[in-house]
Write a protein that holds these residues in place. Structure first.
Motif, PDB file in Angstrom:
ATOM      1  N   LEU A  21       1.208  -1.053   0.038  1.00 34.74           N
ATOM      2  CA  LEU A  21       0.339  -0.267  -0.066  1.00 34.74           C
ATOM      3  C   LEU A  21       0.780   0.902   0.054  1.00 34.74           C
ATOM      4  O   LEU A  21       2.059   1.409   0.772  1.00 34.74           O
ATOM      5  CB  LEU A  21      -0.924   0.254   1.013  1.00 34.74           C
ATOM      6  N   ALA A  22       0.306   2.312  -0.901  1.00 35.16           N
ATOM      7  CA  ALA A  22       1.405   3.405  -0.851  1.00 35.16           C
ATOM      8  C   ALA A  22       0.485   4.223   0.702  1.00 35.16           C
ATOM      9  O   ALA A  22      -0.141   4.053   1.308  1.00 35.16           O
ATOM     10  CB  ALA A  22       0.620   4.056  -2.505  1.00 35.16           C
ATOM     11  N   PRO A  23       1.205   5.103   1.490  1.00 30.73           N
ATOM     12  CA  PRO A  23       0.710   6.390   2.007  1.00 30.73           C
ATOM     13  C   PRO A  23      -0.403   7.040   1.423  1.00 30.73           C
ATOM     14  O   PRO A  23      -0.582   7.719   0.536  1.00 30.73           O
ATOM     15  CB  PRO A  23       2.358   7.758   2.050  1.00 30.73           C
ATOM     16  N   GLY A  24      -0.873   7.064   2.738  1.00 26.69           N
ATOM     17  CA  GLY A  24      -2.503   7.544   2.755  1.00 26.69           C
ATOM     18  C   GLY A  24      -3.862   5.803   1.847  1.00 26.69           C
ATOM     19  O   GLY A  24      -4.702   6.798   2.277  1.00 26.69           O
ATOM     20  N   GLU A  25      -3.262   5.155   1.630  1.00 23.79           N
ATOM     21  CA  GLU A  25      -4.041   4.303   1.217  1.00 23.79           C
ATOM     22  C   GLU A  25      -5.059   3.442   2.303  1.00 23.79           C
ATOM     23  O   GLU A  25      -5.188   2.346   2.709  1.00 23.79           O
ATOM     24  CB  GLU A  25      -2.948   3.303   0.297  1.00 23.79           C
ATOM     25  N   TYR A  26      -3.728   3.368   3.958  1.00 27.58           N
ATOM     26  CA  TYR A  26      -4.024   2.662   5.177  1.00 27.58           C
ATOM     27  C   TYR A  26      -4.287   4.069   5.836  1.00 27.58           C
ATOM     28  O   TYR A  26      -3.420   4.820   6.382  1.00 27.58           O
ATOM     29  CB  TYR A  26      -3.004   1.872   5.458  1.00 27.58           C
ATOM     30  N   TRP A  27      -5.230   3.281   7.193  1.00 27.68           N
ATOM     31  CA  TRP A  27      -5.208   3.686   8.010  1.00 27.68           C
ATOM     32  C   TRP A  27      -4.023   3.984   9.511  1.00 27.68           C
ATOM     33  O   TRP A  27      -3.060   2.641   9.466  1.00 27.68           O
ATOM     34  CB  TRP A  27      -6.496   3.657   8.842  1.00 27.68           C
ATOM     35  N   PHE A  28      -3.724   5.181   9.592  1.00 23.14           N
ATOM     36  CA  PHE A  28      -2.413   5.193  10.689  1.00 23.14           C
ATOM     37  C   PHE A  28      -2.911   6.347  11.590  1.00 23.14           C
ATOM     38  O   PHE A  28      -2.245   7.290  11.109  1.00 23.14           O
ATOM     39  CB  PHE A  28      -0.673   5.299  10.281  1.00 23.14           C
ATOM     40  N   PRO A  29      -2.566   6.759  12.872  1.00 23.44           N
ATOM     41  CA  PRO A  29      -2.762   7.708  13.365  1.00 23.44           C
ATOM     42  C   PRO A  29      -1.964   8.320  14.008  1.00 23.44           C
ATOM     43  O   PRO A  29      -0.446   8.232  13.435  1.00 23.44           O
ATOM     44  CB  PRO A  29      -2.753   7.103  15.364  1.00 23.44           C
ATOM     45  N   ASP A  30      -2.711   9.719  12.842  1.00 23.02           N
ATOM     46  CA  ASP A  30      -1.293  10.850  13.453  1.00 23.02           C
ATOM     47  C   ASP A  30      -0.563  11.300  14.477  1.00 23.02           C
ATOM     48  O   ASP A  30      -1.317  12.093  15.681  1.00 23.02           O
ATOM     49  CB  ASP A  30      -2.478  11.733  12.904  1.00 23.02           C
ATOM     50  N   LEU A  31       0.370  11.442  14.703  1.00 19.76           N
ATOM     51  CA  LEU A  31       0.365  11.567  16.104  1.00 19.76           C
ATOM     52  C   LEU A  31       0.843  13.137  16.341  1.00 19.76           C
ATOM     53  O   LEU A  31       1.115  13.552  17.348  1.00 19.76           O
ATOM     54  CB  LEU A  31       2.056  11.281  16.102  1.00 19.76           C
ATOM     55  N   ARG A  32       1.343  13.517  15.234  1.00 19.16           N
ATOM     56  CA  ARG A  32       1.758  15.776  15.501  1.00 19.16           C
ATOM     57  C   ARG A  32       0.397  16.043  15.275  1.00 19.16           C
ATOM     58  O   ARG A  32      -0.507  16.746  14.337  1.00 19.16           O
ATOM     59  CB  ARG A  32       1.990  15.619  13.956  1.00 19.16           C
ATOM     60  N   SER A  33      -0.836  15.943  16.493  1.00 10.74           N
ATOM     61  CA  SER A  33      -2.076  16.535  16.819  1.00 10.74           C
ATOM     62  C   SER A  33      -1.854  16.706  18.223  1.00 10.74           C
ATOM     63  O   SER A  33      -0.834  16.460  18.781  1.00 10.74           O
ATOM     64  CB  SER A  33      -3.037  15.230  16.245  1.00 10.74           C
ATOM     65  N   LEU A  34      -2.999  17.410  18.897  1.00 15.45           N
ATOM     66  CA  LEU A  34      -3.691  17.328  20.148  1.00 15.45           C
ATOM     67  C   LEU A  34      -3.640  16.177  20.887  1.00 15.45           C
ATOM     68  O   LEU A  34      -3.081  16.460  22.370  1.00 15.45           O
ATOM     69  CB  LEU A  34      -4.591  18.669  20.063  1.00 15.45           C
ATOM     70  N   PRO A  35      -4.227  15.108  20.222  1.00 14.46           N
ATOM     71  CA  PRO A  35      -4.422  14.753  20.723  1.00 14.46           C
ATOM     72  C   PRO A  35      -2.366  13.854  21.487  1.00 14.46           C
ATOM     73  O   PRO A  35      -2.241  12.986  22.525  1.00 14.46           O
ATOM     74  CB  PRO A  35      -4.873  12.937  20.398  1.00 14.46           C
ATOM     75  N   GLY A  36      -2.074  13.343  20.424  1.00 15.36           N
ATOM     76  CA  GLY A  36      -0.885  12.811  20.162  1.00 15.36           C
ATOM     77  C   GLY A  36       0.577  13.457  21.293  1.00 15.36           C
ATOM     78  O   GLY A  36       1.046  13.046  22.638  1.00 15.36           O
ATOM     79  N   ALA A  37       0.382  14.623  21.511  1.00 22.02           N
ATOM     80  CA  ALA A  37       0.514  15.435  22.205  1.00 22.02           C
ATOM     81  C   ALA A  37       0.420  15.681  23.378  1.00 22.02           C
ATOM     82  O   ALA A  37       1.457  15.915  24.501  1.00 22.02           O
ATOM     83  CB  ALA A  37       1.137  17.276  22.080  1.00 22.02           C
TER      84      ALA A  37
END
Length: 572
Positions: A160-176
């Protein structure tokens, strides 16, 4: 004992004279001296609190300056201030949820139960304090980012290419919020564990005898006793969260701290930055008032003559307790430490010749700061217990507010304050010296020492003070002979927290350190800012190693001190 002598002469009216015992005579004669001692203690505490708050008072002066800063502040108030306040509040809510789940849960398990690995978890759960949150963020992002090993392996296995699968976004308010919570939960864990360990077993037994189930008895009896300590730890966590800059800036979360930095460094308007700092202080003041109101609504004093026994868990219950203690330790320390070790080993970076100087500078500064903060915090906390007055309350609140300000903002206030002192002395005495850095650490981390001391004193019943005073002890004698044996474990905890936080302190050190005087945190920051994570990993790992020795010592002191304090209460 009173001896009454009645005159036998019938022509003289009966008279009685009282011969007091020596202890009562001392009490009567020491009444004025005791009042003088309490007044002297309050005066010293007020001076110490005001000296700690001096850079904050300088910021008040900058914020109230009639010129400059209003255009920048009005622009920020219209465009970004509402969003930054909302982000700051949301970040605090996420961090608070993480630290309460991890800190209170593990503190209760360690204090109340025996299970496989408990002895190791008792000290190992403190280890995330040794790792700066921004370093943890670098480590996780390097491993979990799109170009990191994990997602690269996923793409290789699935095509799969980037964006074709779900992965949590670490660079976000919940990640911080998650990473800050994993780094800061030991504040709550250590204070909660101490409070739970000092609980009286008779209270829970009485609740159970009245028909309450175990869970209801915990909420209605055990939790209220520990709540002041948990509230104190939570207040420290929230102030640290509001003051954080490295993690939120790396993840692109726009908080009040980021707005302060943007005003000062991006727009070059330090007066507007000072005014924004007091928006931050308003939030902190609200949190402190809320915490104190919750603490004073219900007070409980524990004087157990025997320590509450730990219940031995077996089978599935023991495995579950071990697993629950493993989760925050694994994700808050073990996994990021392995990621840093992998980054350093994989980069092939060689040892820097300045490494030993960085280690020595970091340890010396942390030890000096702890030696300054702990005595001052103890005297001020004890004076606030003895003397109830608006002035000392205001001074203490102002002194504790420094923990919520970013280190660079404190550095700005200190530069102005120290500069005025040097001008009065006619020479550069404090500016650009180690003393200035230690002073900054004192302002920044005074609240850690004070909150720990205040929470520990709150668990000592005032009746113990009154009994000791009735036997002729002065206020300082009560502190020395009665409180000190009970406070030693809490002082050790506060000393560890101050020492480890000073090892990690970055912004104030950058601004105030002498020329060519770098610490482990400064060197790690410089390398990480240049995207040289492999070289930043070793100084970050050394911060962890430098904190291991005090953690191990604290574990032994806390275990022995808790037992001795309980025995001391029983003898008294």
């Amino acid at each position: 004992m009173h001896i009454i002598r009645v005159c036998p002469d019938s022509t003289v009216p009966a008279r009685a004279t009282i011969d007091a015992t020596p202890s009562i005579r001392r009490t009567i004669s020491a009444g004025g001296g005791a009042r003088a001692s309490a007044g002297t203690l309050a005066a010293l505490a007020s001076i110490g609190a005001l000296m700690t708050a001096a850079p904050i008072l300088v910021l008040f002066g900058l914020a109230l300056s009639p010129s400059g800063g209003w255009d920048t502040l009005s622009h920020l108030a219209v465009t970004v201030l509402p969003g930054t306040i909302a982000n700051s509040v949301a970040l605090c809510a996420i961090v608070l949820a993480v630290v309460l789940l991890a800190g209170v849960g593990t503190g209760w398990l360690i204090a109340a139960y025996d299970f496989p690995g408990r002895g190791a978890f008792a000290w190992a759960l403190v280890l995330p304090l040794s790792m700066p949150a921004f370093v943890m963020a670098y480590a996780y992002t390097d491993f979990l980012d799109v170009s990191g090993p994990l997602q690269s392996t996923i793409r290789a296995l699935t095509s799969l290419a980037p964006g074709e699968y779900w992965f949590p976004d670490l660079r976000s308010l919940p990640g911080a919020g998650l990473f800050l919570g994993l780094a800061l939960y030991p504040y709550v864990y250590m204070l909660a564990r101490m409070a739970f360990a000092e609980r009286s077993p008779s209270l829970a037994e009485a609740a159970r005898s009245m028909g309450l189930r175990a869970r209801a008895a915990w909420w209605r009896v055990t939790w209220p006793v520990a709540r002041p300590a948990v509230a104190a730890g939570s207040a420290l966590v929230l102030m640290e969260t509001l003051a954080d800059f490295g993690t939120v800036s790396y993840f692109g979360v726009d908080t009040l701290t980021a707005g302060i930095y943007r005003s000062w460094q991006g727009l070059g308007d330090k007066i507007a930055a000072a005014r924004l700092s007091f928006v931050l202080l308003a939030l902190v003041g609200f949190l402190v008032l809320l915490e104190r109101r919750q603490r004073t609504r219900m007070r409980f004093y524990t004087r157990a003559t025997n320590p509450a026994p730990r219940l031995r868990l077996r089978g599935w219950s023991a495995a579950r307790a071990t697993a629950l203690c493993s989760v925050p330790l694994a994700f808050g320390f073990v996994v990021p430490a392995l990621m840093l070790a992998r980054a350093w080993w994989g980069s092939g970076a060689v040892l820097d010749s300045r490494l030993f100087d960085w280690v020595a500078n970091s340890i010396v500064l942390a030890l000096l700061a702890a030696a300054l903060i702990l005595p001052v915090a103890l005297v001020i906390a004890y004076a606030a217990r003895l003397v109830k007055g608006r002035f000392i309350t205001f001074a203490v609140t102002l002194a504790c507010a420094g923990y919520a300000l970013p280190g660079v903002v404190i550095g700005v206030g200190l530069i102005v304050w120290i500069g005025s002192i040097d001008r009065m002395l006619g020479a550069m005495v404090f500016g650009g010296t180690v003393a200035a850095v230690v002073y900054a650490y004192g302002v920044r981390f005074f609240s850690i020492g004070f909150q720990g001391m205040e929470a520990a004193l709150a668990r000592i019943s005032p009746s113990m003070d009154q009994s000791a005073r009735s036997l002729g002890l002065s206020p300082m004698g009560v502190l020395r002979d009665v409180h000190w044996p009970l406070l030693r474990p809490s002082i050790a905890v506060a000393g560890l927290l101050v020492f480890v936080d000073c090892l990690k302190e970055l912004p104030a050190t950058l601004v105030l350190r002498p020329f060519d005087f770098d610490t482990l945190a400064v060197s790690a920051y410089h390398f990480a800012s240049d995207e040289r994570l492999g070289e930043a990993a070793l100084p970050a790992l050394l911060i962890v190693l430098a904190g291991l020795v005090p953690v191990l010592l604290l574990s032994r002191v806390a275990e022995r001190g808790a037992a001795r304090s309980v025995l001391a209460r029983g003898r008294r």
